[in-house]
Enzyme design. Structure first.
Site, PDB file in Angstrom:
ATOM      1  N   HIS A   1       0.848  -1.192   0.000  1.00  0.00           N
ATOM      2  CA  HIS A   1       0.000   0.000   0.000  1.00  0.00           C
ATOM      3  C   HIS A   1       0.885   1.244   0.000  1.00  0.00           C
ATOM      4  O   HIS A   1       1.392   1.654   1.048  1.00  0.00           O
ATOM      5  CB  HIS A   1      -0.909   0.004   1.229  1.00  0.00           C
ATOM      6  CG  HIS A   1      -1.773  -1.220   1.352  1.00  0.00           C
ATOM      7  ND1 HIS A   1      -1.304  -2.406   1.883  1.00  0.00           N
ATOM      8  CD2 HIS A   1      -3.057  -1.456   0.983  1.00  0.00           C
ATOM      9  CE1 HIS A   1      -2.273  -3.305   1.853  1.00  0.00           C
ATOM     10  NE2 HIS A   1      -3.343  -2.758   1.312  1.00  0.00           N
TER      11      HIS A   1
ATOM     12  N   HIS B   1      -2.382  -0.285   7.186  1.00  0.00           N
ATOM     13  CA  HIS B   1      -1.981  -0.721   5.846  1.00  0.00           C
ATOM     14  C   HIS B   1      -0.917   0.211   5.268  1.00  0.00           C
ATOM     15  O   HIS B   1      -0.140  -0.194   4.395  1.00  0.00           O
ATOM     16  CB  HIS B   1      -3.193  -0.771   4.909  1.00  0.00           C
ATOM     17  CG  HIS B   1      -3.907   0.530   4.772  1.00  0.00           C
ATOM     18  ND1 HIS B   1      -4.865   0.958   5.659  1.00  0.00           N
ATOM     19  CD2 HIS B   1      -3.796   1.526   3.851  1.00  0.00           C
ATOM     20  CE1 HIS B   1      -5.318   2.143   5.302  1.00  0.00           C
ATOM     21  NE2 HIS B   1      -4.687   2.519   4.200  1.00  0.00           N
TER      22      HIS B   1
ATOM     23  N   PRO C   1      -6.549  -3.823  11.647  1.00  0.00           N
ATOM     24  CA  PRO C   1      -8.014  -3.784  11.715  1.00  0.00           C
ATOM     25  C   PRO C   1      -8.443  -2.338  11.983  1.00  0.00           C
ATOM     26  O   PRO C   1      -8.134  -1.779  13.033  1.00  0.00           O
ATOM     27  CB  PRO C   1      -8.337  -4.702  12.904  1.00  0.00           C
ATOM     28  CG  PRO C   1      -7.133  -5.582  13.047  1.00  0.00           C
ATOM     29  CD  PRO C   1      -5.966  -4.727  12.647  1.00  0.00           C
TER      30      PRO C   1
ATOM     31  N   ASP D   1     -10.291   7.423   6.556  1.00  0.00           N
ATOM     32  CA  ASP D   1     -11.752   7.382   6.515  1.00  0.00           C
ATOM     33  C   ASP D   1     -12.293   6.045   7.017  1.00  0.00           C
ATOM     34  O   ASP D   1     -13.320   5.990   7.693  1.00  0.00           O
ATOM     35  CB  ASP D   1     -12.248   7.625   5.086  1.00  0.00           C
ATOM     36  CG  ASP D   1     -11.956   9.038   4.606  1.00  0.00           C
ATOM     37  OD1 ASP D   1     -12.267   9.986   5.354  1.00  0.00           O
ATOM     38  OD2 ASP D   1     -11.402   9.193   3.503  1.00  0.00           O
ATOM     39  N   GLY D   2     -11.594   4.958   6.669  1.00  0.00           N
ATOM     40  CA  GLY D   2     -12.042   3.638   7.103  1.00  0.00           C
ATOM     41  C   GLY D   2     -12.042   3.509   8.610  1.00  0.00           C
ATOM     42  O   GLY D   2     -12.957   2.922   9.202  1.00  0.00           O
TER      43      GLY D   2
ATOM     44  N   HIS E   1      -4.907   2.823  -3.648  1.00  0.00           N
ATOM     45  CA  HIS E   1      -4.874   2.248  -2.305  1.00  0.00           C
ATOM     46  C   HIS E   1      -3.847   1.134  -2.185  1.00  0.00           C
ATOM     47  O   HIS E   1      -3.092   1.071  -1.207  1.00  0.00           O
ATOM     48  CB  HIS E   1      -6.257   1.706  -1.926  1.00  0.00           C
ATOM     49  CG  HIS E   1      -6.277   0.974  -0.614  1.00  0.00           C
ATOM     50  ND1 HIS E   1      -6.318   1.619   0.603  1.00  0.00           N
ATOM     51  CD2 HIS E   1      -6.249  -0.360  -0.327  1.00  0.00           C
ATOM     52  CE1 HIS E   1      -6.307   0.729   1.572  1.00  0.00           C
ATOM     53  NE2 HIS E   1      -6.268  -0.479   1.038  1.00  0.00           N
TER      54      HIS E   1
ATOM     55  N   SER F   1     -23.240  -5.093  39.225  1.00  0.00           N
ATOM     56  CA  SER F   1     -23.592  -6.487  38.984  1.00  0.00           C
ATOM     57  C   SER F   1     -22.363  -7.381  38.861  1.00  0.00           C
ATOM     58  O   SER F   1     -22.354  -8.516  39.331  1.00  0.00           O
ATOM     59  CB  SER F   1     -24.441  -6.587  37.712  1.00  0.00           C
ATOM     60  OG  SER F   1     -24.915  -7.891  37.527  1.00  0.00           O
TER      61      SER F   1
ATOM     62  N   GLU G   1     -18.705  -1.816  24.861  1.00  0.00           N
ATOM     63  CA  GLU G   1     -17.868  -2.992  25.103  1.00  0.00           C
ATOM     64  C   GLU G   1     -16.680  -3.086  24.163  1.00  0.00           C
ATOM     65  O   GLU G   1     -15.562  -3.423  24.581  1.00  0.00           O
ATOM     66  CB  GLU G   1     -18.705  -4.280  25.002  1.00  0.00           C
ATOM     67  CG  GLU G   1     -19.685  -4.490  26.133  1.00  0.00           C
ATOM     68  CD  GLU G   1     -21.035  -3.843  25.868  1.00  0.00           C
ATOM     69  OE1 GLU G   1     -21.959  -4.042  26.679  1.00  0.00           O
ATOM     70  OE2 GLU G   1     -21.164  -3.143  24.834  1.00  0.00           O
TER      71      GLU G   1
ATOM     72  N   PHE H   1     -21.714 -10.752  26.285  1.00  0.00           N
ATOM     73  CA  PHE H   1     -21.324  -9.577  25.512  1.00  0.00           C
ATOM     74  C   PHE H   1     -19.853  -9.590  25.119  1.00  0.00           C
ATOM     75  O   PHE H   1     -19.373  -8.632  24.513  1.00  0.00           O
ATOM     76  CB  PHE H   1     -21.660  -8.299  26.288  1.00  0.00           C
ATOM     77  CG  PHE H   1     -23.118  -8.156  26.607  1.00  0.00           C
ATOM     78  CD1 PHE H   1     -24.087  -8.492  25.670  1.00  0.00           C
ATOM     79  CD2 PHE H   1     -23.531  -7.717  27.851  1.00  0.00           C
ATOM     80  CE1 PHE H   1     -25.433  -8.379  25.958  1.00  0.00           C
ATOM     81  CE2 PHE H   1     -24.877  -7.598  28.156  1.00  0.00           C
ATOM     82  CZ  PHE H   1     -25.840  -7.931  27.206  1.00  0.00           C
TER      83      PHE H   1
ATOM     84  N   ASP I   1     -33.425 -13.825  32.666  1.00  0.00           N
ATOM     85  CA  ASP I   1     -33.180 -12.882  31.575  1.00  0.00           C
ATOM     86  C   ASP I   1     -33.259 -13.545  30.202  1.00  0.00           C
ATOM     87  O   ASP I   1     -33.342 -12.864  29.190  1.00  0.00           O
ATOM     88  CB  ASP I   1     -31.814 -12.210  31.747  1.00  0.00           C
ATOM     89  CG  ASP I   1     -31.850 -11.087  32.776  1.00  0.00           C
ATOM     90  OD1 ASP I   1     -32.954 -10.582  33.053  1.00  0.00           O
ATOM     91  OD2 ASP I   1     -30.788 -10.729  33.305  1.00  0.00           O
TER      92      ASP I   1
ATOM     93  N   HIS J   1     -29.279 -13.314  27.067  1.00  0.00           N
ATOM     94  CA  HIS J   1     -28.278 -13.001  28.074  1.00  0.00           C
ATOM     95  C   HIS J   1     -27.611 -14.253  28.649  1.00  0.00           C
ATOM     96  O   HIS J   1     -26.815 -14.151  29.582  1.00  0.00           O
ATOM     97  CB  HIS J   1     -28.907 -12.185  29.207  1.00  0.00           C
ATOM     98  CG  HIS J   1     -29.129 -10.750  28.849  1.00  0.00           C
ATOM     99  ND1 HIS J   1     -29.873 -10.372  27.758  1.00  0.00           N
ATOM    100  CD2 HIS J   1     -28.679  -9.595  29.408  1.00  0.00           C
ATOM    101  CE1 HIS J   1     -29.901  -9.048  27.670  1.00  0.00           C
ATOM    102  NE2 HIS J   1     -29.173  -8.557  28.662  1.00  0.00           N
TER     103      HIS J   1
END
Length: 693
Positions: free
Chosen positions: A40, A80, A129, A168-169, A274, A396, A422, A448, A480, A484
């Site tokens: 790239h 990249h 990523p 932008d990505g 790119h 919790s 998360e 989650f 729940d 959950h």
């Protein structure tokens, strides 16, 4: 060039040499990609001016001291464009060579396809990523602010800036938005995000997918927004970047309008810029435009004069580092106790003696492992470098510690409220760990964890000591309902290389597991805890060693050579109940608690044989989740009692029974495997030293 200050010392320069340095960086990117046929180059070319200014005039760094605690951090979120970073590391003296640039993206090189921390000197984070770098940079900025407030309040000694370069990505990915929102709320004015606003993604122009007003969005987050419309004006770039590093109470977005692939006439401003080479003819035109011979080889693209000029970063960095060392010595003389605490912190010196104060209960007492874990965190507060929080579930998950929350007004705060974010929470943990040497923790419900998975994978790849505290660990969550109730999550997490998945059986194993976790700073951990109360089991002095080893005989009848029942977490007491009933039938069973299969798998063959003898083929594994991975341990003759469907809404005990996690199911599985192995069963070697009953 701007006026020299202590924060921004000057580097010997000239307009001509600066122009040559930028041209060299652009030509190197185009040449290397064309020579390899992949890579790239377009973004690296377009951002060569700003990267040169940043590394030569603005960034607080010393190539000779890459681990300097007070250095600025630079994160290339658009990973990249790794050639951009590698080129600056070469030009400014971090030890890379032109040959290293030529070998980029090849096996065994110092310059992999995307930047990798701990692999290339000067790389602060593994990126690629998109959006991850932005979110983890938020964590770095938080940790930097917290460390400064903890040890040098009112001083700028440890103050520095976290810079992140994103495209932008990166800003389209949700994780960057989650983290940027939190950064604005926390007023992280030691964070600067340079946005490469080039209007191009791989498939198309951003007008097809990304038409929002990014500047307005970031202002709404609480950020300051600065503009750079001429990306080739080096003095203007320097002035804006210096302004961006000012402490104003808000993080800063620098919107940098660039043209990808510039100065190519054929590819500039197109998606084709790119990735991939521009072709021999276009490369020759690019080199000519930049002032090089059209057929100039790699080593002719950086003249000795240009390299001598860019290596001025070594002198500039040494001056900054020397000045800081003097300031550090002055502070240590004035504040010896604070200096000693900071040096101990940076040296990884801490005590786990506070774990001895955690109340474990007596055998038969019932305590949820989430509650014991909360007691561990509170006991270790101020004793170990633990710092973290929760995604709006602290009450919790029971991870909240004493003291105030971390905030813009209180950067020394003991607890982080991440909000319902998360994915950003997990990526921020990576940034805190990278800033180091914190052992950051964060908590939410196990179901989650799927929201956090990309960041967990990257933390495991980087070998970071993040601790993900997951409670409500099975269908025992109950009323729940299936949304959950985790089923596949434990098994899925175990597939991540380098991630330790720890599911303690009781309060004793929770504390024992923390001793191992704190001793392993280069491995992320998923700590899986129960919502419901679990019985405290009988233990011996060997329990700690057994938990540290990942698997051990927790209970045994006779020589334990007829049957092995393997279990984790809330199913260990169920396994013991089953083994006790089988003992009344004359069956010698051993119950193997395996809180961490990764730890057990890394033990010696001799140890594994002592716990789970090869000759002992009658085996049952029981866990309230998907059972696929357990066949590795029970073999083709074994049985697995597991949950293979989503749950239902009902009480925890009802749902567990409905999905097959109950005493009768374990007994039946034991009889089945005993029957199937009866014809060829041989005597296995017992492990009397681990017998606890």
């Amino acid at each position: 060039m701007a006026t020299e200050t202590k924060k921004f010392p000057s580097q010997t320069t000239s307009a001509a040499l600066d122009a040559r340095a930028v041209a060299s960086a652009q030509a190197l990117a185009a040449h290397v990609v064309q020579a390899k046929g992949h890579g790239h180059g377009g973004t690296a070319m377009a951002l060569a001016p700003v990267s040169h200014v940043l590394f030569s005039r603005v960034l607080r760094h010393s190539p000779a001291h890459p681990d300097w605690p007070a250095r600025d951090r630079f994160v290339l979120s658009a990973g990249h464009a790794s050639l951009l970073l590698y080129t600056q590391l070469f030009l400014t003296g971090y030890g890379l060579t032109l040959d290293d640039l030529a070998k980029s993206r090849t096996l065994g090189s110092k310059t992999p396809g995307h930047p990798e921390v701990h692999h290339t000197v000067g790389v602060e984070m593994s990126t690629g990523p998109l959006g991850q770098g932005v979110a983890s940079a938020v964590g770095m900025a938080m940790a930097a602010r917290h460390e400064s407030a903890m040890f040098t309040p009112g001083s700028a000694l440890l103050d520095h800036t976290t810079w992140v370069l994103a495209g932008d990505g990166c800003l389209q990915e949700g994780v960057s938005g989650e983290a940027s929102s939190l950064a604005g709320t926390l007023g992280l004015d030691n964070l600067v995000l340079i946005w490469d606003d080039n209007h191009i993604t791989i498939d198309s122009g951003t007008d097809e997918t990304f038409s929002e007003d990014v500047r307005a969005r970031y202002r709404a987050y609480g950020w300051r927004v600065l503009e750079i419309d001429t990306p080739t004006d080096l003095d203007a770039l320097e002035a804006t970047l210096r302004e961006a590093a000012e402490r104003t109470g808000r993080p800063t977005l620098v919107a940098l309008r660039t043209v990808i692939g510039a100065p190519s006439t054929k590819f500039s401003g197109t998606s084709a810029a790119h990735s991939g080479g521009f072709g021999a003819d276009e490369l020759a035109l690019v080199k000519t435009t930049l002032g090089f011979a059209p057929d100039a080889p790699l080593h002719d693209l950086v003249s000795p004069e240009t390299l001598e000029h860019t290596r001025g970063a070594l002198t500039r960095g040494e001056r900054m580092h020397t000045t800081w060392e003097a300031d550090l010595a002055t502070w240590a003389t004035r504040e010896p106790e604070a200096a000693a605490r900071w040096r101990a912190f940076r040296g990884g010196e801490f005590s786990t003696a506070a774990l001895d104060t955690v109340k474990l209960g007596e055998p038969g007492d019932k305590i949820a492992t989430r509650k014991t874990n909360g007691a561990v965190l509170r006991a270790l507060q101020g004793q170990a470098p633990l710092w973290g929080g929760s995604a709006d579930l602290a009450g919790s998950t029971t991870v909240e510690v004493d003291g105030d929350r971390f905030s813009a007004a209180n950067p020394a705060g003991e607890f982080i409220r991440f909000g319902i974010r998360e994915h950003a929470m997990a990526a921020i943990l990576s940034g805190i760990a990278l800033q180091g040497p914190w052992r950051p923790f964060a908590s939410t419900y196990l179901v989650f964890s799927d929201y956090m998975r990309p960041s967990i994978r990257l933390a495991a790849l980087m070998g970071l000591g993040a601790v993900y505290v997951y409670t409500h660990d099975s269908v025992a969550v109950g009323e729940d309902g299936p949304t959950h109730q985790p089923v596949e999550q434990i098994g899925s997490l175990r597939t991540v290389p380098g991630l330790d998945v720890v599911r303690p059986a009781d309060s004793v194993e929770v504390v024992a597991a923390w001793r191992r976790i704190l001793a392993s700073p280069d491995r992320p951990v998923a700590l899986i805890l129960s919502r419901q109360d679990l019985p405290v089991l009988t233990s011996t002095a060997l329990t700690q060693a057994g938990v540290t080893a990942g698997g051990y005989v927790r209970w045994q009848h006779g020589d334990g050579t007829d049957l092995a029942i393997l279990a984790t977490g809330s199913e260990v007491h169920l396994a013991i109940d089953a083994a006790t009933q089988l003992a009344d039938e004359g069956i010698n069973a051993r119950v193997i608690s395996m809180p961490c299969v990764e730890w057990f798998a890394e033990q010696t063959a001799e140890y594994r044989e002592s716990v789970l003898p090869a000759a002992l083929r009658a085996r049952v594994a029981v866990e309230a989740g998907r059972g696929d991975a357990w066949y590795r341990w029970v073999g083709i003759d074994g049985q697995v009692v597991s949950v293979e469907e989503f749950g239902e809404s009902g009480s925890g005990p009802e749902v567990l029974r409905l999905r097959g996690i109950h005493l009768d199911a374990v007994i039946a599985a034991a009889h089945d495997t005993l029957t199937s192995t009866a014809g060829d069963r041989t005597t296995a070697h017992g492990t009397p030293e681990l017998i606890t009953n």
